[in-house]
Design a protein around this motif. Structure first.
Motif, PDB file in Angstrom:
ATOM      1  N   ARG A   1       1.920 -15.756  34.176  1.00 31.77           N
ATOM      2  CA  ARG A   1       3.330 -15.384  34.323  1.00 31.77           C
ATOM      3  C   ARG A   1       3.501 -13.924  34.714  1.00 31.77           C
ATOM      4  O   ARG A   1       4.555 -13.537  35.193  1.00 31.77           O
ATOM      5  CB  ARG A   1       4.084 -15.681  33.039  1.00 31.77           C
ATOM      6  N   SER A   2       2.470 -13.101  34.484  1.00 32.21           N
ATOM      7  CA  SER A   2       2.562 -11.700  34.892  1.00 32.21           C
ATOM      8  C   SER A   2       1.190 -11.180  35.297  1.00 32.21           C
ATOM      9  O   SER A   2       0.159 -11.659  34.833  1.00 32.21           O
ATOM     10  CB  SER A   2       3.167 -10.834  33.785  1.00 32.21           C
ATOM     11  N   VAL A   3       1.234 -10.209  36.197  1.00 31.66           N
ATOM     12  CA  VAL A   3       0.028  -9.564  36.699  1.00 31.66           C
ATOM     13  C   VAL A   3       0.164  -8.079  36.377  1.00 31.66           C
ATOM     14  O   VAL A   3       1.129  -7.437  36.784  1.00 31.66           O
ATOM     15  CB  VAL A   3      -0.119  -9.778  38.226  1.00 31.66           C
ATOM     16  N   ILE A   4      -0.805  -7.554  35.634  1.00 31.95           N
ATOM     17  CA  ILE A   4      -0.787  -6.151  35.230  1.00 31.95           C
ATOM     18  C   ILE A   4      -1.782  -5.406  36.109  1.00 31.95           C
ATOM     19  O   ILE A   4      -2.962  -5.758  36.163  1.00 31.95           O
ATOM     20  CB  ILE A   4      -1.157  -6.000  33.746  1.00 31.95           C
ATOM     21  N   ILE A   5      -1.296  -4.387  36.795  1.00 32.34           N
ATOM     22  CA  ILE A   5      -2.135  -3.563  37.656  1.00 32.34           C
ATOM     23  C   ILE A   5      -2.402  -2.256  36.924  1.00 32.34           C
ATOM     24  O   ILE A   5      -1.473  -1.597  36.454  1.00 32.34           O
ATOM     25  CB  ILE A   5      -1.441  -3.308  39.006  1.00 32.34           C
TER      26      ILE A   5
ATOM     27  N   HIS B   1      -8.183  -2.399  38.178  1.00 27.48           N
ATOM     28  CA  HIS B   1      -8.359  -3.715  37.593  1.00 27.48           C
ATOM     29  C   HIS B   1      -7.025  -4.450  37.624  1.00 27.48           C
ATOM     30  O   HIS B   1      -5.959  -3.827  37.563  1.00 27.48           O
ATOM     31  CB  HIS B   1      -8.852  -3.620  36.147  1.00 27.48           C
ATOM     32  N   ILE B   2      -7.096  -5.762  37.691  1.00 24.44           N
ATOM     33  CA  ILE B   2      -5.922  -6.621  37.629  1.00 24.44           C
ATOM     34  C   ILE B   2      -6.083  -7.504  36.404  1.00 24.44           C
ATOM     35  O   ILE B   2      -7.124  -8.139  36.218  1.00 24.44           O
ATOM     36  CB  ILE B   2      -5.816  -7.499  38.900  1.00 24.44           C
ATOM     37  N   ILE B   3      -5.052  -7.562  35.569  1.00 27.44           N
ATOM     38  CA  ILE B   3      -5.084  -8.370  34.352  1.00 27.44           C
ATOM     39  C   ILE B   3      -4.021  -9.445  34.479  1.00 27.44           C
ATOM     40  O   ILE B   3      -2.849  -9.149  34.732  1.00 27.44           O
ATOM     41  CB  ILE B   3      -4.828  -7.505  33.101  1.00 27.44           C
ATOM     42  N   LEU B   4      -4.428 -10.706  34.299  1.00 22.85           N
ATOM     43  CA  LEU B   4      -3.495 -11.825  34.326  1.00 22.85           C
ATOM     44  C   LEU B   4      -3.073 -12.135  32.896  1.00 22.85           C
ATOM     45  O   LEU B   4      -3.923 -12.231  32.001  1.00 22.85           O
ATOM     46  CB  LEU B   4      -4.155 -13.058  34.945  1.00 22.85           C
ATOM     47  N   ALA B   5      -1.770 -12.277  32.671  1.00 22.21           N
ATOM     48  CA  ALA B   5      -1.250 -12.561  31.339  1.00 22.21           C
ATOM     49  C   ALA B   5      -0.320 -13.772  31.391  1.00 22.21           C
ATOM     50  O   ALA B   5       0.292 -14.051  32.421  1.00 22.21           O
ATOM     51  CB  ALA B   5      -0.503 -11.353  30.786  1.00 22.21           C
TER      52      ALA B   5
END
Length: 85
Positions: A53-57, A62-66
């Protein structure tokens, strides 16, 4: 420097100081970015098998998927009771 940790769901915690942006994963450029980072080994999947639902840059590229909404993460950053200092 004060380290501020944010819960991004399912027991996963990220340093709020390292977050550059929080976006939704629906757009084509973000989908391409996710695939590029997956191929280069800079993708962190923190969804625990649920829908992204969200992508943290982050500032380290790094890219974090949450699995929680970007608004929820933003509220947790702004809400002192949700942070771990």
């Amino acid at each position: 420097m004060d380290i501020k940790l944010i819960n991004i769901g399912f027991g996963n915690i990220v340093s709020a100081n390292r977050i550059v942006s929080i976006v939704t994963p629906e757009s084509a450029p973000i989908k391409r970015l996710i695939q590029e980072k997956r191929d280069s080994g800079l993708l962190i999947d923190a969804t625990c098998g649920r829908r992204t639902r969200s992508v943290i840059i982050t500032d380290s590229e790094h890219i974090i998927l949450a699995a929680v909404q970007p608004e929820t993460i933003a509220n947790r950053i702004n809400n002192k009771s949700e942070t771990y200092e």
